[in-house]
Design a protein around this motif. Structure first.
Motif, PDB file in Angstrom:
ATOM      1  N   GLY A 114       0.830  -1.194   0.000  1.00 53.79           N
ATOM      2  CA  GLY A 114       0.000   0.000   0.000  1.00 53.79           C
ATOM      3  C   GLY A 114       0.864   1.243   0.000  1.00 53.79           C
ATOM      4  O   GLY A 114       2.053   1.173   0.332  1.00 53.79           O
ATOM      5  N   THR A 133       0.712   7.073  -4.885  1.00 45.60           N
ATOM      6  CA  THR A 133       0.191   5.887  -5.560  1.00 45.60           C
ATOM      7  C   THR A 133       0.950   5.619  -6.850  1.00 45.60           C
ATOM      8  O   THR A 133       1.332   4.478  -7.133  1.00 45.60           O
ATOM      9  N   LEU A 137       3.282   2.186  -7.702  1.00 45.73           N
ATOM     10  CA  LEU A 137       3.125   1.335  -8.878  1.00 45.73           C
ATOM     11  C   LEU A 137       4.435   1.227  -9.655  1.00 45.73           C
ATOM     12  O   LEU A 137       4.791   0.148 -10.140  1.00 45.73           O
ATOM     13  N   LEU A 140       6.764  -1.087  -7.834  1.00 42.72           N
ATOM     14  CA  LEU A 140       6.396  -2.486  -8.058  1.00 42.72           C
ATOM     15  C   LEU A 140       6.936  -2.986  -9.389  1.00 42.72           C
ATOM     16  O   LEU A 140       7.388  -4.142  -9.494  1.00 42.72           O
ATOM     17  N   VAL A 176       1.456 -10.218  -5.488  1.00 39.39           N
ATOM     18  CA  VAL A 176       1.332  -8.842  -5.010  1.00 39.39           C
ATOM     19  C   VAL A 176      -0.140  -8.566  -4.747  1.00 39.39           C
ATOM     20  O   VAL A 176      -0.970  -8.629  -5.661  1.00 39.39           O
ATOM     21  N   ILE A 178      -2.789  -5.835  -3.637  1.00 33.12           N
ATOM     22  CA  ILE A 178      -2.921  -4.388  -3.565  1.00 33.12           C
ATOM     23  C   ILE A 178      -3.916  -4.021  -2.472  1.00 33.12           C
ATOM     24  O   ILE A 178      -5.082  -4.441  -2.492  1.00 33.12           O
ATOM     25  N   VAL A 185      -9.085   1.713  -6.811  1.00 37.41           N
ATOM     26  CA  VAL A 185      -8.221   0.615  -6.372  1.00 37.41           C
ATOM     27  C   VAL A 185      -8.288  -0.576  -7.310  1.00 37.41           C
ATOM     28  O   VAL A 185      -7.274  -1.262  -7.537  1.00 37.41           O
ATOM     29  N   ARG A 188      -5.764  -0.475 -10.027  1.00 32.61           N
ATOM     30  CA  ARG A 188      -4.412  -0.844  -9.598  1.00 32.61           C
ATOM     31  C   ARG A 188      -4.274  -2.350  -9.422  1.00 32.61           C
ATOM     32  O   ARG A 188      -3.226  -2.927  -9.732  1.00 32.61           O
ATOM     33  N   VAL A 189      -5.326  -2.979  -8.897  1.00 33.38           N
ATOM     34  CA  VAL A 189      -5.287  -4.434  -8.754  1.00 33.38           C
ATOM     35  C   VAL A 189      -5.110  -5.092 -10.115  1.00 33.38           C
ATOM     36  O   VAL A 189      -4.306  -6.017 -10.291  1.00 33.38           O
ATOM     37  N   HIS A 192      -1.407  -3.959 -11.679  1.00 32.64           N
ATOM     38  CA  HIS A 192      -0.157  -4.276 -10.998  1.00 32.64           C
ATOM     39  C   HIS A 192      -0.280  -5.364  -9.938  1.00 32.64           C
ATOM     40  O   HIS A 192       0.712  -5.699  -9.290  1.00 32.64           O
ATOM     41  N   GLY A 193      -1.461  -5.919  -9.736  1.00 29.17           N
ATOM     42  CA  GLY A 193      -1.647  -6.847  -8.631  1.00 29.17           C
ATOM     43  C   GLY A 193      -2.016  -8.249  -9.042  1.00 29.17           C
ATOM     44  O   GLY A 193      -2.418  -8.510 -10.180  1.00 29.17           O
ATOM     45  N   TRP A 196      -6.323  -8.558  -4.113  1.00 32.15           N
ATOM     46  CA  TRP A 196      -6.827  -7.305  -3.525  1.00 32.15           C
ATOM     47  C   TRP A 196      -7.010  -7.495  -2.035  1.00 32.15           C
ATOM     48  O   TRP A 196      -7.521  -8.520  -1.590  1.00 32.15           O
TER      49      TRP A 196
END
Length: 280
Positions: A114, A133, A137, A140, A176, A178, A185, A188-189, A192-193, A196
């Motif tokens: 986070g 944020t 990212l 990551l 990863v 997120i 959100v 982003r998941v 890059h994730g 969640w």
């Protein structure tokens, strides 16, 4: 649905290895630790929970050191961060810490991340809070390069280094997860994730939350991805609540352990009570 625990592991609370053994012996699926590198004494940033900042925030162990020790005394339990404040580490150092921990744990590590909420804490690390944020990212992306490439270099807005040799590599790229619950959100998941971590969902919010988890899975399918796991931080320890979480699309819940001060026995008793839900 898997059931784990999350805790602020402190220097005045239960010993890390006693906690790790206790969690595994009672059948929990996972054990996650929080992170704050430090807490600025200024206290300009209000605690999101309201009121005074609890004592535990300033007393946490380094999660990577603690989880490495925990890995050595456990065999099955998944170990993770919920969440690591990625911007407060240089990615070259963090890549090695995570990879070393993952290898010691035999591939049992999951990397919850986070951007953080404490502005002064970020400032001490040179992080501009208004861009936190975007910086997370990018960091990551740099971490993934260091974990997967024999000669990894990176040239971004926040992170830049020429090609390096960085070993050990993790047994796999750690999942990863997120953290967060804001309006963007899920973007982003998906970008890059691998999972969640939403934070606490009230009973009155479960309907809207279920819609978000369904949206996440629809968008994942549209992007050619499989199911994206959802780990709920701070679940209510009640059987009815667990059933509601499962219906809402949650794959794992994390019960947050109470800060019992220096009473380690109280923490173990709390684990005993929560373990009844695991068995059920």
């Amino acid at each position: 649905m898997d059931i784990g625990v999350v805790t602020f592991l402190t220097d005045y609370g239960i010993a890390p290895l006693d906690l790790a053994r206790g969690v595994e012996e009672r059948g929990f699926e996972s054990l996650f630790l929080t992170e704050h590198t430090h807490i600025p004494a200024s206290r300009r940033s209000p605690w999101p929970g309201g009121g005074d900042l609890p004592r535990r925030y300033a007393h946490t162990y380094d999660p990577f050191v603690a989880l490495g020790a925990m890995a050595a005394v456990t065999e099955r339990v998944v170990l993770g961060t919920a969440v690591s404040l990625v911007n407060q580490h240089h990615p070259i150092n963090l890549a090695k810490e995570v990879a070393s921990l993952d290898r010691i744990a035999g591939g049992r590590f999951e990397f919850g991340v986070g951007p953080g909420w404490n502005v002064e804490e970020m400032e001490h690390h040179g992080v501009v809070s208004g861009r936190r944020t975007a910086e997370m990212l990018e960091r990551l992306e740099a971490l993934r390069a260091l974990w997967t490439q024999d000669e990894a270099g990176f040239d971004g807005e926040f992170v830049s280094f020429s090609p390096v040799w960085s070993y050990p590599k993790p047994t796999r790229v750690p999942p990863v997860l997120i953290g967060g619950g804001g309006p963007t959100v899920l973007d982003r998941v998906l970008s890059h994730g691998d999972g969640w971590i939403p934070l606490r969902v009230r009973a009155s919010e479960l309907g809207a939350f279920a819609e978000r988890t369904a949206e996440l899975q629809r968008r994942a399918t549209d992007a050619g991805r499989g199911h994206i796991p959802v780990t709920l931080y701070g679940a209510a320890p009640k059987a009815a609540a667990l059933a509601s979480y499962a219906d809402a699309g949650v794959d794992r819940v994390l019960f947050e352990l109470t800060d019992s001060g220096d009473d380690a026995a109280a923490t173990l008793r709390e684990l005993d009570g929560l373990a009844e839900l695991v068995r059920a």
